[in-house]
Design a protein around this motif. Structure first.
Motif, PDB file in Angstrom:
ATOM      1  N   ILE A 326       0.879  -1.178   0.000  1.00  0.00           N
ATOM      2  CA  ILE A 326       0.000   0.000   0.000  1.00  0.00           C
ATOM      3  C   ILE A 326       0.913   1.223   0.000  1.00  0.00           C
ATOM      4  CG2 ILE A 326      -1.689   1.333   1.318  1.00  0.00           C
ATOM      5  CD1 ILE A 326      -2.736  -1.302   2.470  1.00  0.00           C
ATOM      6  N   GLU A 349      -2.848   3.451  -7.118  1.00  0.00           N
ATOM      7  CA  GLU A 349      -3.664   4.041  -6.046  1.00  0.00           C
ATOM      8  C   GLU A 349      -2.766   4.469  -4.889  1.00  0.00           C
ATOM      9  OE1 GLU A 349      -7.417   3.035  -3.050  1.00  0.00           O
ATOM     10  OE2 GLU A 349      -6.583   1.448  -4.310  1.00  0.00           O
ATOM     11  N   ILE A 351      -2.648   6.543  -0.983  1.00  0.00           N
ATOM     12  CA  ILE A 351      -3.403   7.057   0.166  1.00  0.00           C
ATOM     13  C   ILE A 351      -2.552   8.143   0.819  1.00  0.00           C
ATOM     14  CG2 ILE A 351      -4.301   6.507   2.459  1.00  0.00           C
ATOM     15  CD1 ILE A 351      -5.031   3.758   1.366  1.00  0.00           C
ATOM     16  N   ARG A 363      -9.080   5.874   6.190  1.00  0.00           N
ATOM     17  CA  ARG A 363      -9.057   5.288   4.836  1.00  0.00           C
ATOM     18  C   ARG A 363      -7.958   4.245   4.733  1.00  0.00           C
ATOM     19  NH1 ARG A 363     -10.424   2.446   1.277  1.00  0.00           N
ATOM     20  NH2 ARG A 363      -9.510   2.620  -0.791  1.00  0.00           N
ATOM     21  N   LEU A 364      -6.825   4.497   5.370  1.00  0.00           N
ATOM     22  CA  LEU A 364      -5.717   3.542   5.349  1.00  0.00           C
ATOM     23  C   LEU A 364      -6.118   2.242   6.043  1.00  0.00           C
ATOM     24  CD1 LEU A 364      -2.822   2.708   4.782  1.00  0.00           C
ATOM     25  CD2 LEU A 364      -2.093   4.022   6.789  1.00  0.00           C
ATOM     26  N   GLU A 366      -9.152   1.027   6.318  1.00  0.00           N
ATOM     27  CA  GLU A 366     -10.082   0.340   5.411  1.00  0.00           C
ATOM     28  C   GLU A 366      -9.324  -0.373   4.291  1.00  0.00           C
ATOM     29  OE1 GLU A 366     -12.739   3.311   3.995  1.00  0.00           O
ATOM     30  OE2 GLU A 366     -13.675   3.632   5.961  1.00  0.00           O
ATOM     31  N   LYS A 367      -8.295   0.294   3.771  1.00  0.00           N
ATOM     32  CA  LYS A 367      -7.522  -0.277   2.668  1.00  0.00           C
ATOM     33  C   LYS A 367      -6.776  -1.540   3.106  1.00  0.00           C
ATOM     34  CE  LYS A 367      -5.928  -0.363  -1.502  1.00  0.00           C
ATOM     35  NZ  LYS A 367      -6.839  -0.667  -2.620  1.00  0.00           N
ATOM     36  N   GLU A 370      -9.273  -4.352   3.296  1.00  0.00           N
ATOM     37  CA  GLU A 370      -9.735  -4.575   1.923  1.00  0.00           C
ATOM     38  C   GLU A 370      -8.669  -5.315   1.100  1.00  0.00           C
ATOM     39  OE1 GLU A 370     -10.053  -1.632  -1.833  1.00  0.00           O
ATOM     40  OE2 GLU A 370     -11.158  -0.938  -0.054  1.00  0.00           O
ATOM     41  N   LYS A 371      -7.424  -4.938   1.294  1.00  0.00           N
ATOM     42  CA  LYS A 371      -6.307  -5.514   0.531  1.00  0.00           C
ATOM     43  C   LYS A 371      -6.177  -7.023   0.768  1.00  0.00           C
ATOM     44  CE  LYS A 371      -2.355  -4.420  -1.802  1.00  0.00           C
ATOM     45  NZ  LYS A 371      -2.326  -3.715  -3.093  1.00  0.00           N
TER      46      LYS A 371
END
Length: 451
Positions: A326, A349, A351, A363-364, A366-367, A370-371
Motif C-alpha cells: 500500500i 492508487e 493514500i 481510509r488507510l 479500510e484499505k 480490503e487488501k
C-alpha cells in the motif's frame, strides 16, 4: 493408563488475584479433595460448599469453596473436584503439593482437555478451539473459536463424511450381494462426489482468512529515513511507542506493537529507514528491516508527500514493488508536491495521510482489511487451521482422482470403495476419530497446564 491416575493443576494463572482455582480429575479426585477440604456436610455433586482447606498435618491453608462433578457429567468425563480459594501464590502451591502428597500427580499441559477428548466429551476440532479461544486477541477471533467449540466445523465434516459413507455403502452392497442389489452406474455417484469436493473447497478457502484472524496481520512500515514512519507507527498504536526525530537513522532496530483494526489483530512493525548504511549498527538494522519485509502480509510504503518522490524513495520502492504494497504519501499537513508523485506512480492508487492531524488514517485502515480480502464472505463463521487444511487437501486429491478416472472404476469397484474409504479417513483425522499419540502430543502441548 491415564484413567488409573488422578491429576491436579491450577486452572487459573499462578499470579496474585482475588480468586484462584485448583482442579483435580480422576478416580481419586473426590477422595483426595475430601482429605484437604473439611466440612460436616455430605458432599453432593454440583453443589458449592464453603469451608476450610487443611494440610495433612491439620494446619489451616485457606478457606473457600469446594465443588464436585461426578463422572461422566464433568468437563473431562471423570470425577472432577475444584478448590476455589483466595488467589495467593503460596496458597495455590500448598494445595497442589498436598494433593500430590495424597496421590495425585501434576497435570501435563492440556491434559484435562486431552482427557475430555479421549473420553468422548469433545472432538479434536473442539479441543483445538479451547486453546484458540484462550489465545484469542480480538472479539472476531473469540467468536470463531466459540463457533468451532459449539461443533459447527464438526457438523460440516460429518455432513461430508455421511455423503462418502452413503456412496461407500452402495458400492459395498453391490459387491457383497450381487444377486440382490442392482449394479450401480458410476455416473449416479458423480454429483455426490462433486458436491463433496465443492464443500471441501469452501472450507479450504477459509484457511487464509482464519490464519489472519487468529494469528494477526503483519504490517511492515517501510521507507527511506525521515518520511514519518515512526510518527505513523505511533498514530496507529495511540501513543509514542517509537522515537520520532529529524535525525536520519534514529530507528536502528525494528519495533513491534500489537493492536487491532476493525476487529482484526494487527502486528505493526516499524523498520529502520532503508538507505546506504553509514555504520555497522545501522547496517544490521537495515538487514533486519529487510527480513521483516519478507515476513509481512502487507507492506506500508511511505514517502514524504510534501517533498515528493526522491531517488532514495525510488530505490526503496523498487525493492518491494513486487510484494503486497500500500503506497502512502505522508506529511500532507506540510503540503503535497504533486508533479513528481504523479509522474512516478502514474495510475497507482495512493493514500495520503498526516500522522500529525490523523487525516487519511481511517481510509488507510479500510484499505488494509480490503487488501487482504477480509471484508469478503463476512457471513462465514468458521475457519480451518493448518492441520484441517492438510487433511482436507488430501481428501480432495483422492476424490478428484476418482472423478477424473471414473470409467476405470466401472470394473474395479473394490478399488473405488477403498479410495472412497481413504478420503473418509482424512476427514476422520480432522475430528480425531483417527489419531496418533504424536498428533495429540503436538496439539495438547501448546495448552496451559490447567486446561
Amino acid at each position: 493408563m491415564f484413567k488409573e491416575d488422578t491429576i491436579v493443576a491450577n486452572a487459573t494463572p499462578l499470579v496474585p488475584s482475588g480468586v484462584a482455582i485448583v482442579r483435580l480429575s480422576g478416580k481419586k479426585a473426590l477422595e483426595i479433595g475430601k482429605k484437604i477440604f473439611k466440612t460436616n456436610k455430605e458432599i453432593k455433586a454440583r453443589v458449592a460448599y464453603f469451608g476450610k482447606f487443611y494440610d495433612t498435618e491439620n494446619n489451616l491453608i485457606d478457606e473457600g469453596l469446594f465443588l464436585y462433578f461426578k463422572a461422566p457429567h464433568s468437563f473431562t468425563g471423570e470425577d472432577v473436584v475444584e478448590f476455589h480459594t483466595h488467589g495467593s501464590i503460596p496458597v495455590v502451591k500448598k494445595l497442589l503439593n498436598e494433593a500430590i502428597k495424597l496421590g495425585a500427580r501434576l497435570a501435563q499441559p492440556g491434559e484435562f482437555t486431552k482427557r475430555a477428548f479421549l473420553n468422548g466429551k469433545i472432538d479434536l476440532t473442539q479441543a483445538e478451539a479451547i486453546a484458540q479461544l484462550i489465545e484469542a486477541k480480538t472479539e472476531k477471533a473469540s467468536k470463531v473459536a466459540l463457533n468451532i467449540l459449539e461443533g459447527k466445523l464438526s457438523k460440516q465434516i460429518k455432513q461430508l463424511r455421511d455423503k462418502l459413507l452413503h456412496i461407500e455403502s452402495l458400492i459395498e452392497a453391490e459387491l457383497n450381494f450381487p444377486e440382490d442389489v442392482d449394479e450401480i452406474p458410476l455416473e449416479t455417484i458423480k454429483p455426490d462426489l462433486e458436491l463433496v469436493i465443492e464443500n471441501i473447497n469452501k472450507l479450504i478457502k477459509t484457511y487464509k482468512k482464519g490464519k489472519l484472524i487468529t494469528e494477526g496481520i503483519k504490517l511492515a512500515i517501510v521507507g527511506r529515513p525521515n518520511v514519518g514512519k515512526s510518527s505513523l507507527f505511533n498514530a496507529f498504536v495511540g501513543y509514542e511507542r517509537a522515537i520520532v526525530s529529524d535525525i536520519k537513522g534514529t530507528t536502528r532496530d525494528f519495533i513491534e506493537e500489537e493492536f487491532n483494526i476493525k476487529g482484526f489483530p494487527i502486528k505493526l512493525i516499524d523498520t529502520a529507514g532503508i538507505r546506504e548504511a553509514k555504520d555497522k549498527l545501522e547496517k544490521i538494522g537495515i538487514q533486519k528491516a529487510k527480513e521483516k519485509i519478507d515476513e509481512a502480509d502487507i507492506i506500508l510504503f511511505i514517502f514524504d508527500a510534501s517533498v515528493g518522490i526522491t531517488e532514495e524513495d525510488k530505490q526503496v520502492f523498487n525493492e518491494i514493488k513486487h510484494k503486497n504494497v500500500i503506497i502512502i504519501g505522508n506529511k500532507i499537513d506540510l503540503g503535497v508536491e504533486e508533479n513528481s508523485i504523479k509522474d512516478y506512480f502514474k495510475n497507482k492508487e495512493l493514500i495520503f495521510t498526516s500522522s500529525k492531524t490523523q487525516e487519511g488514517l481511517s481510509r488507510l485502515e479500510e484499505k488494509i482489511v480490503e487488501k487482504l480480502g477480509l471484508l469478503e464472505d463476512t457471513n462465514i463463521d468458521i475457519y480451518i487451521n493448518i492441520r484441517h487444511l492438510q487433511a482436507l487437501e488430501k481428501a480432495k486429491q483422492t476424490l478428484e482422482k476418482i472423478l477424473s478416472e471414473l470409467s476405470f472404476y466401472e470394473y474395479q469397484k473394490e478399488i473405488l470403495m477403498l479410495e472412497i474409504r481413504e478420503a473418509n479417513y482424512y476427514l476422520k483425522e480432522i475430528i480425531g476419530e483417527i489419531h496418533t499419540e504424536e498428533l495429540l502430543g503436538n496439539i495438547f502441548s501448546s495448552f496451559c497446564i490447567g486446561k
